[in-house]
Design an enzyme around this catalytic site. Structure first.
Site, PDB file in Angstrom:
ATOM      1  N   GLN A   1      -3.553  -1.082   9.887  1.00  0.00           N
ATOM      2  CA  GLN A   1      -3.685  -2.444   9.363  1.00  0.00           C
ATOM      3  C   GLN A   1      -4.225  -3.392  10.444  1.00  0.00           C
ATOM      4  OE1 GLN A   1      -3.002  -3.433   6.071  1.00  0.00           O
ATOM      5  NE2 GLN A   1      -3.909  -5.359   6.720  1.00  0.00           N
TER       6      GLN A   1
ATOM      7  N   ASP B   1     -10.317   3.380   4.966  1.00  0.00           N
ATOM      8  CA  ASP B   1     -10.808   1.990   4.962  1.00  0.00           C
ATOM      9  C   ASP B   1     -12.341   1.952   4.973  1.00  0.00           C
ATOM     10  OD1 ASP B   1      -8.928  -0.023   4.741  1.00  0.00           O
ATOM     11  OD2 ASP B   1      -8.370   0.022   6.864  1.00  0.00           O
TER      12      ASP B   1
ATOM     13  N   LYS C   1       0.836  -1.203   0.000  1.00  0.00           N
ATOM     14  CA  LYS C   1       0.000   0.000   0.000  1.00  0.00           C
ATOM     15  C   LYS C   1       0.876   1.261   0.000  1.00  0.00           C
ATOM     16  CE  LYS C   1      -3.729  -2.442   2.340  1.00  0.00           C
ATOM     17  NZ  LYS C   1      -4.327  -2.839   3.621  1.00  0.00           N
TER      18      LYS C   1
END
Ligand code: NAD
Length: 303
Positions: free
Chosen positions: A99, A122, A55
């Site tokens: 994460q 997200d 990412k």
């Protein structure tokens, strides 16, 4: 019946990445702002390390200001919340991604709720979840379902109204937001899960099947309606003794070969939904940066 069209997620993701990079250049020129993404990794789970690295690299490649915070596995909840607060206040950061999974001493819900909703790329914050469910503008939509919707539209076009869709899985990350997106696109949506009776019969009704159960090759060819569009979100590692002792391979939730003979179109694993997830993270970060800097956000077709 001819074999299904293979939906090339890598190609669609590359196209979106190109569009994002062009928009990043435009935003920099017009506002002097560089969209910024902060990715936070706690601990050293090898899969998470790989995802986070991918990412951050992609963000750099597309011209974002990209920062990565690697915290030790014994980081306290208070320390992680303090870092989130710093990132919330940092004007160079427009997207924050922590994460998952997090170590057991940290309550993931507290962390998700601490991220400013407008930087929650997200799309897991209750404000974004609520906006998506209520059909309100301004939601940041979770990346995997957003990418899956784009792949469905690649096959079926923009107008999905009236289509029957079955989503297998009801997680907050994939199944539920996927169902919300399809509902918003005026599909008739069934959400199936581990307690669903006769899943094969339920799935056989659907013109669109999104499989997100995390069960290797569970959806068989004879579970599908001929011509169905099949989006395989699953990523399961299974033993592959044919490749050598101890070797593994990645498979989806759909028995690919069987399904190809029945479906109209299908995503492969790998090379289907996976690349779209990272492309949509970049798209979300750009959208967040546009909104925060008062620019009209581009539409990538994700909602
Ligand atoms: P999860 O474990 O949180 O949820 C799985 C869901 O599937 C649950 O709602 C459960 O009820 C349902 N389920 C489990 N077994 C079932 C069965 N036998 N029949 C019907 N339903 C069943 O998983 P998740 O985070 O939603 O991820 C699902 C899959 O998607 C996993 O394989 C994961 O690796 C993959 N995934 C891929 C991407 C990507 O970028 N491609 C992103 C996220 C998740």
């Amino acid at each position: 019946m001819p074999e299904a069209t293979i939906i090339d997620g890598r190609a669609v993701a590359a196209r979106i990445a190109g569009d994002v990079a062009a928009e990043v250049t435009r935003l920099k020129a017009e506002t002097l702002a560089t969209p910024g993404l902060a990715v936070v990794l706690v601990g050293d789970n090898p899969a998470s390390r790989l995802y986070v690295g991918g990412k951050s690299r992609k963000a750099e490649e597309l011209g974002f200001h990209s920062v990565q915070h690697n915290l030790p596995a014994d980081t306290s909840e208070a320390d992680l919340l303090a870092l989130v607060e710093v990132l919330n206040r940092d004007p160079r950061i427009h997207g924050i991604l922590v994460q998952m999974p997090l170590p057991p001493q940290i309550d993931k819900d507290k962390v998700i709720e601490a991220i400013l909703p407008e930087k929650d790329v997200d799309g897991f914050h209750p404000v974004n979840v609520g906006k998506l469910a209520a059909g309100l503008p301004g939601a940041l939509v979770p990346c995997t379902p957003a990418g899956s919707l784009i792949l469905i539209r690649e096959v079926l076009g923009g107008d999905l109204s009236g289509k029957s869709a079955v989503v297998i899985g009801r997680s907050n990350i994939v199944g539920k937001p996927m169902a919300q997106l399809l509902l918003q696109a005026s599909c008739t949506v069934t959400v199936a899960h581990s307690r669903t009776h006769d899943l094969a019969a339920v799935t056989r009704e659907a013109e669109i099947v999104v499989a997100a159960a995390g069960r290797a090759e569970m959806v068989r060819g004879d579970w599908l309606r001929p011509g169905a569009t099949v989006i395989d979100v699953g990523q399961n590692t299974i033993p592959a003794p044919e490749k050598g002792e101890g070797k593994t391979r990645l498979v989806g939730d759909v028995a690919y070969r069987e399904a190809r003979a029945v479906a109209g179109a299908i995503t492969p694993v790998p090379g289907g939904v996976g690349p779209m997830t990272i492309a949509m993270l970049m798209a979300n970060t750009l959208v967040a940066a546009c909104r925060i800097t008062g620019q009209p956000p581009p539409d990538f077709g994700q909602s």
